[in-house]
Design an enzyme around this catalytic site. Structure first.
Site, PDB file in Angstrom:
ATOM      1  N   ASN A 214       0.860  -1.185   0.000  1.00  0.00           N
ATOM      2  CA  ASN A 214       0.000   0.000   0.000  1.00  0.00           C
ATOM      3  C   ASN A 214       0.903   1.245   0.000  1.00  0.00           C
ATOM      4  OD1 ASN A 214      -1.443   2.232   1.095  1.00  0.00           O
ATOM      5  ND2 ASN A 214      -3.014   0.848   1.862  1.00  0.00           N
TER       6      ASN A 214
ATOM      7  N   ASP B 192      -0.089   4.441  -0.049  1.00  0.00           N
ATOM      8  CA  ASP B 192      -0.781   5.671   0.384  1.00  0.00           C
ATOM      9  C   ASP B 192       0.130   6.605   1.186  1.00  0.00           C
ATOM     10  OD1 ASP B 192      -3.012   4.599  -0.703  1.00  0.00           O
ATOM     11  OD2 ASP B 192      -4.071   4.266   1.176  1.00  0.00           O
ATOM     12  N   HIS B 193       0.983   6.006   2.011  1.00  0.00           N
ATOM     13  CA  HIS B 193       1.788   6.860   2.890  1.00  0.00           C
ATOM     14  C   HIS B 193       2.864   7.629   2.135  1.00  0.00           C
ATOM     15  CE1 HIS B 193      -0.229   5.984   6.571  1.00  0.00           C
ATOM     16  NE2 HIS B 193      -0.289   4.724   6.206  1.00  0.00           N
TER      17      HIS B 193
ATOM     18  N   ARG C  71       3.725  18.538   2.285  1.00  0.00           N
ATOM     19  CA  ARG C  71       4.434  19.701   1.792  1.00  0.00           C
ATOM     20  C   ARG C  71       3.683  20.445   0.681  1.00  0.00           C
ATOM     21  NH1 ARG C  71       9.559  21.600   2.169  1.00  0.00           N
ATOM     22  NH2 ARG C  71       9.034  21.101   4.316  1.00  0.00           N
TER      23      ARG C  71
ATOM     24  N   HIS D 278      -5.542   4.105  -2.080  1.00  0.00           N
ATOM     25  CA  HIS D 278      -6.849   4.510  -1.546  1.00  0.00           C
ATOM     26  C   HIS D 278      -7.126   5.942  -1.981  1.00  0.00           C
ATOM     27  CE1 HIS D 278      -9.409   5.033   2.404  1.00  0.00           C
ATOM     28  NE2 HIS D 278     -10.072   5.392   1.315  1.00  0.00           N
TER      29      HIS D 278
ATOM     30  N   ARG E  41      -9.395   8.840  -1.395  1.00  0.00           N
ATOM     31  CA  ARG E  41     -10.399   9.247  -0.409  1.00  0.00           C
ATOM     32  C   ARG E  41     -11.349  10.280  -0.990  1.00  0.00           C
ATOM     33  NH1 ARG E  41      -9.281   8.301   4.988  1.00  0.00           N
ATOM     34  NH2 ARG E  41      -7.541   6.864   5.183  1.00  0.00           N
TER      35      ARG E  41
ATOM     36  N   ARG F 151      -7.257  13.616   0.231  1.00  0.00           N
ATOM     37  CA  ARG F 151      -6.171  14.227   1.008  1.00  0.00           C
ATOM     38  C   ARG F 151      -4.834  13.518   0.893  1.00  0.00           C
ATOM     39  NH1 ARG F 151      -9.345  12.475   5.511  1.00  0.00           N
ATOM     40  NH2 ARG F 151      -8.270  10.945   6.780  1.00  0.00           N
ATOM     41  N   HIS F 152      -4.819  12.309   0.361  1.00  0.00           N
ATOM     42  CA  HIS F 152      -3.539  11.624   0.181  1.00  0.00           C
ATOM     43  C   HIS F 152      -3.326  11.304  -1.304  1.00  0.00           C
ATOM     44  CE1 HIS F 152      -4.213  10.175   4.570  1.00  0.00           C
ATOM     45  NE2 HIS F 152      -3.631  11.333   4.546  1.00  0.00           N
TER      46      HIS F 152
ATOM     47  N   GLU G 186      -8.775   1.090  -3.176  1.00  0.00           N
ATOM     48  CA  GLU G 186      -9.671   1.227  -2.023  1.00  0.00           C
ATOM     49  C   GLU G 186     -10.513   2.473  -2.205  1.00  0.00           C
ATOM     50  OE1 GLU G 186      -7.419   1.451   1.572  1.00  0.00           O
ATOM     51  OE2 GLU G 186      -6.556  -0.520   1.319  1.00  0.00           O
TER      52      GLU G 186
ATOM     53  N   THR H  72      -5.692   7.377   9.169  1.00  0.00           N
ATOM     54  CA  THR H  72      -5.719   6.247   8.251  1.00  0.00           C
ATOM     55  C   THR H  72      -7.022   5.484   8.542  1.00  0.00           C
ATOM     56  OG1 THR H  72      -4.512   4.276   7.571  1.00  0.00           O
ATOM     57  CG2 THR H  72      -4.283   4.907   9.865  1.00  0.00           C
ATOM     58  N   THR H  73      -7.263   4.376   7.843  1.00  0.00           N
ATOM     59  CA  THR H  73      -8.547   3.699   8.019  1.00  0.00           C
ATOM     60  C   THR H  73      -8.615   2.995   9.381  1.00  0.00           C
ATOM     61  OG1 THR H  73      -8.457   3.305   5.667  1.00  0.00           O
ATOM     62  CG2 THR H  73     -10.153   2.130   6.878  1.00  0.00           C
TER      63      THR H  73
ATOM     64  N   GLU I 268     -11.356  -8.462   3.321  1.00  0.00           N
ATOM     65  CA  GLU I 268     -10.051  -8.184   3.913  1.00  0.00           C
ATOM     66  C   GLU I 268     -10.285  -8.017   5.408  1.00  0.00           C
ATOM     67  OE1 GLU I 268      -7.363  -5.437   2.006  1.00  0.00           O
ATOM     68  OE2 GLU I 268      -6.534  -4.817   3.941  1.00  0.00           O
TER      69      GLU I 268
ATOM     70  N   HIS J 202      -3.692  -4.056   7.849  1.00  0.00           N
ATOM     71  CA  HIS J 202      -3.720  -2.869   8.711  1.00  0.00           C
ATOM     72  C   HIS J 202      -2.847  -3.100   9.942  1.00  0.00           C
ATOM     73  CE1 HIS J 202      -5.292   1.138   9.662  1.00  0.00           C
ATOM     74  NE2 HIS J 202      -4.912   0.781  10.877  1.00  0.00           N
ATOM     75  N   GLY J 203      -1.831  -2.268  10.055  1.00  0.00           N
ATOM     76  CA  GLY J 203      -0.971  -2.285  11.230  1.00  0.00           C
ATOM     77  C   GLY J 203       0.046  -3.419  11.266  1.00  0.00           C
TER      78      GLY J 203
ATOM     79  N   GLY K 232       1.242  -1.294   4.374  1.00  0.00           N
ATOM     80  CA  GLY K 232       1.687   0.008   3.907  1.00  0.00           C
ATOM     81  C   GLY K 232       2.651   0.699   4.835  1.00  0.00           C
ATOM     82  N   HIS K 233       2.141   1.149   5.973  1.00  0.00           N
ATOM     83  CA  HIS K 233       2.901   2.062   6.824  1.00  0.00           C
ATOM     84  C   HIS K 233       4.281   1.528   7.207  1.00  0.00           C
ATOM     85  CE1 HIS K 233       4.033   4.238  10.493  1.00  0.00           C
ATOM     86  NE2 HIS K 233       3.457   5.261   9.887  1.00  0.00           N
TER      87      HIS K 233
HETATM   88  N1  PXP Z   1      -5.845  -2.499   4.270  1.00  0.00           N
HETATM   89  C1  PXP Z   1      -6.690  -1.444   4.220  1.00  0.00           C
HETATM   90  C2  PXP Z   1      -8.098  -1.685   3.778  1.00  0.00           C
HETATM   91  C3  PXP Z   1      -6.253  -0.146   4.550  1.00  0.00           C
HETATM   92  O1  PXP Z   1      -7.112   0.886   4.474  1.00  0.00           O
HETATM   93  C4  PXP Z   1      -4.908   0.027   4.919  1.00  0.00           C
HETATM   94  C5  PXP Z   1      -4.406   1.386   5.241  1.00  0.00           C
HETATM   95  O2  PXP Z   1      -5.005   1.889   6.359  1.00  0.00           O
HETATM   96  C6  PXP Z   1      -4.065  -1.095   4.962  1.00  0.00           C
HETATM   97  C7  PXP Z   1      -4.562  -2.349   4.626  1.00  0.00           C
HETATM   98  C8  PXP Z   1      -2.625  -0.974   5.315  1.00  0.00           C
HETATM   99  O3  PXP Z   1      -2.471  -0.579   6.618  1.00  0.00           O
HETATM  100  P1  PXP Z   1      -1.021  -0.159   7.133  1.00  0.00           P
HETATM  101  O4  PXP Z   1      -0.664   1.104   6.415  1.00  0.00           O
HETATM  102  O5  PXP Z   1      -1.221   0.036   8.597  1.00  0.00           O
HETATM  103  O6  PXP Z   1      -0.095  -1.276   6.797  1.00  0.00           O
END
Ligand code: PXP
Length: 248
Positions: free
Chosen positions: A7, A9-10, A18, A52, A54, A58-59, A79, A109-110, A160, A201-202, A223-224
């Site tokens: 992912n 997004d970050h 910026r 994703h 939104r 915003r991202h 997403e 984040t979500t 998911e 997620h996480g 992602g993160h």
């Molecule tokens: N899956 C979904 C549906 C998400 O929205 C996200 C981001 O929040 C992730 C996975 C990845 O999460 P993370 O960035 O915490 O790894």
């Protein structure tokens, strides 16, 4: 083998920190670029890319997705929320899959899974629209039996499972076990309903050693932690290491 969806997004989050409010195009040099990082992640072994868009943009921006699609090598998991405008946008982009997620404008984040039961008709309509377009859907839900049943009932082929509670509990051994068991039960129940199970997620470089016990998960979307590690070690190393840890 458990697949790894990266992912990006970050990457967009850093860029928007910026460049969000600026009017100049900076000579076209705006960094970092989510599309370039997505291509690099693919070269490093990512099995797919998640972005994703939104409602408030915003991202990730529409142009990020389109740019990525021009030279993509794997597949795009897009997403979006259940809002009609977002469903239509996603249909127009023709991604390889769509993950339907909840959106709350204040969250960074979500957070928390989609409540399909309270949004049954909207969810069913969205899934139907994507199915008719040949795009598989994944419902981003907590590992809750009722939400799993609702996902199957509205005809979504995939879910998911939200791993956020497990990730938060990771450093507390008792809670970690409880959360992992809840996910295992959700995974097995979902499989018994004929759903394909993704998760995310996480997930980070510590808790992935527990997460991979969910060995019937088809793909983890991460992602993160990968983008964060890439600041120190580079994205290639970050993707390769996560892929190895998922399947060691
Ligand atoms: N899956 C979904 C549906 C998400 O929205 C996200 C981001 O929040 C992730 C996975 C990845 O999460 P993370 O960035 O915490 O790894």
């Amino acid at each position: 083998m458990i697949l790894l969806g990266v992912n990006v997004d970050h990457v967009a989050t850093i860029r928007q920190a910026r460049y969000r409010d600026e009017t100049s195009n900076h000579g076209g040099f705006i960094e970092p670029d989510p599309a370039s990082l997505a291509w690099l992640a693919e070269e490093a072994g990512a099995d797919g890319i998640t972005m994703h868009i939104r409602e408030d943009r915003r991202h990730v921006q529409l142009e990020d997705v389109q740019r990525y699609q021009e030279k993509m090598k794997t597949r795009l998991n897009l997403e979006v929320s259940l809002a009609t405008e977002m469903v239509e946008l996603a249909l127009s982009l023709k991604p390889e899959s769509v993950c339907l997620v909840p959106e709350n404008r204040k969250e960074v984040t979500t957070e928390g899974g989609l409540d399909i039961i309270s949004n049954m008709e909207r969810s069913r309509d969205a899934v139907r629209a994507f199915t008719n377009a040949g795009i598989p859907t994944s419902m981003f839900i907590d590992p809750d039996k009722k939400q799993l049943e609702a996902s199957a009932e509205i005809g979504s082929p995939w879910v998911e499972l939200h791993t956020g509670s497990f990730a938060r509990a990771w450093y507390d051994e008792k809670r970690r076990e409880e959360e992992l068991n809840t996910l295992k039960e959700g995974m097995n129940f979902g499989l018994s309903l004929g759903l394909r199970i993704n998760a995310g997620h996480g997930i980070n470089y510590h808790n992935v050693t527990g997460a991979k016990e969910l060995n019937q998960v088809y793909e983890f979307n991460i992602g993160h932690s990968i983008i964060s590690r890439s600041v120190t070690y580079g994205l290639t190393e970050a993707v390769k290491t996560m892929r190895r840890l998922l399947n060691d």
